[in-house]
Design an enzyme around this catalytic site. Sequence first.
Site: not given
Length: 527
Positions: A69, A96-97, A186, A188, A244, A383
């Site tokens: 964050g 992290c945060y 991080h 990710e 979609d 998506k």
Amino acid sequence: MSAETADASNASTATPDQVVLVVDFGAQYAQLIARRVRELKVYSEIVPHTVSAADVAAKNPSAIVLSGGPKSVNVDGAPELDPAIYDLGVPILGICYGAQLVARQLGGTVSREDRGEYGRTVMNRIDGSSSSLLHDGIPSEQVVWMSHFDAITEAPEGFVATASTPNAPVAAFESVDRKIYAVQYHPEVGHSPHGMAVLEQFLWREAGCDPSWTMGSIIDASVAAIQAQVGDGRAICGLSGGVDSAVAAALVHKAIGHRLTCVYVDTGLMRLNESDQVVETFQKHQGMELIHVRAADEFFAKLSGISEPEAKRKTIGEHFIRVFEAASGGIDDADFLVQGTLYPDVIESGTSDAAKIKSHHNVGGLPDDLEFDLVEPLRNLFKDEVREVGSQLGLPDEIVQRQPFPGPGLGVRIIGEVTPEKVEILQHADAIVREEIAAAGLERELWQSFAVLADIKTVGVMGDERTYAHPVIIRAVTSDDAMTADWARLPYDLLERMSNRIINEVDGVNRVAYDITSKPPGTIEWE
Ligand code: XMP
């Protein structure tokens, strides 16, 4: 996202048994974390940081990940986590945060140091902490991606500091007993080469998650959920030709067969051969009930004399609704409206379950008295997951890998008044752009690539003849989300091929320009 928990499910959305909650502390990272968890075949949902311990317990998650964050945990009003969540016994990973918050809320120390750490950083395991469960099997020295100013200087009591970097004395800490883990870096992002291994370790080993959330399981569960929701009822779906609505329709069709009727409105403003392709795919190959409304003449009549962009949009949008309404009036016993709402729309709107809403909120202006229950089978998918589901359901690449296309179609790519003649010119020029981009293998690298027809004429010379005709502008951009975009650095020889072909093959065009404007200050479309 609002304080209310955005609910990724409605009656037609299948929610798997195992869910990992990603708590959003306001950075861009929460969505990426959620996607990484799903790449490890574990279903994840994003919840706001205001989520209560009771809400968390009600969802019975297998694990919780606290995202990064933008704030400092030490400033007034910094977002916090309901402390009772730490006592639920659910495995937690703070990132992290999220890591700093765990440290602060559980009694460790987070200080503002002289300098932060940004980018690639070498992290070392702390001697004596070789039992770190999170980093088991990962080299004791590894490169990680950092982005922090404050640093954790002391782990909370009962926790072990397991790794450090030059400016992060406690770059990772954990309590195996409490099942709480925290990393300053991080995992990710792709720049942390062992990041996915760390997430695997946490999800599969510590949290005991099964990697069972596969495309096949999503389809089976969605089909069952749609069948349960629709029962013996009937559904309608407006097909736009976009990814979609196509995938949503294919999924609902698999679940309820001929009790789904699709309506495809051909506005005359589609790309070359697009309508034929949509009708052929859904009617012939997928065997769907499809109402194909050929409304081009009506749309051209409505657009006659209108050149202002917003007026064109409004005219097209309003008339579209009229036509859709008239067509679906023929199947007015339908109880359900299928929509291709995706998970990012749900996160952004922060809305809770919208099972029964006035349809005009979603399809842009259906009359107020027309109420349907919504079937939104893609409500918890990103998506790229939707594209995979579409492929597995047998939809062709031309549909599932399609670039975004604006609702008003070529109407906003023809500058000034829209006429059938201009549409024909643009369709042909645009088809050449698409063909050449595809032949160069660039279609998926670009967010969008298309042609625009200007409403001016310029002088040229072809053979011995002076010409006076329209210019076509090629627009090709890269983007992650259409909020910002950069013009694509297309190879000169590709630009040359497109230019030569357009001028030689398309009557009424004598000049081709390439748009080198980014967004901002430009927009992607010209109108
Ligand atoms: P702009 O031109 O605003 O476009 O940079 C951002 C993205 O939105 C698409 N777009 C539209 N989509 N109806 C739509 O459904 C519209 O009126 C519309 N206008 C722009 C555009 O293609 C791009 O992907």
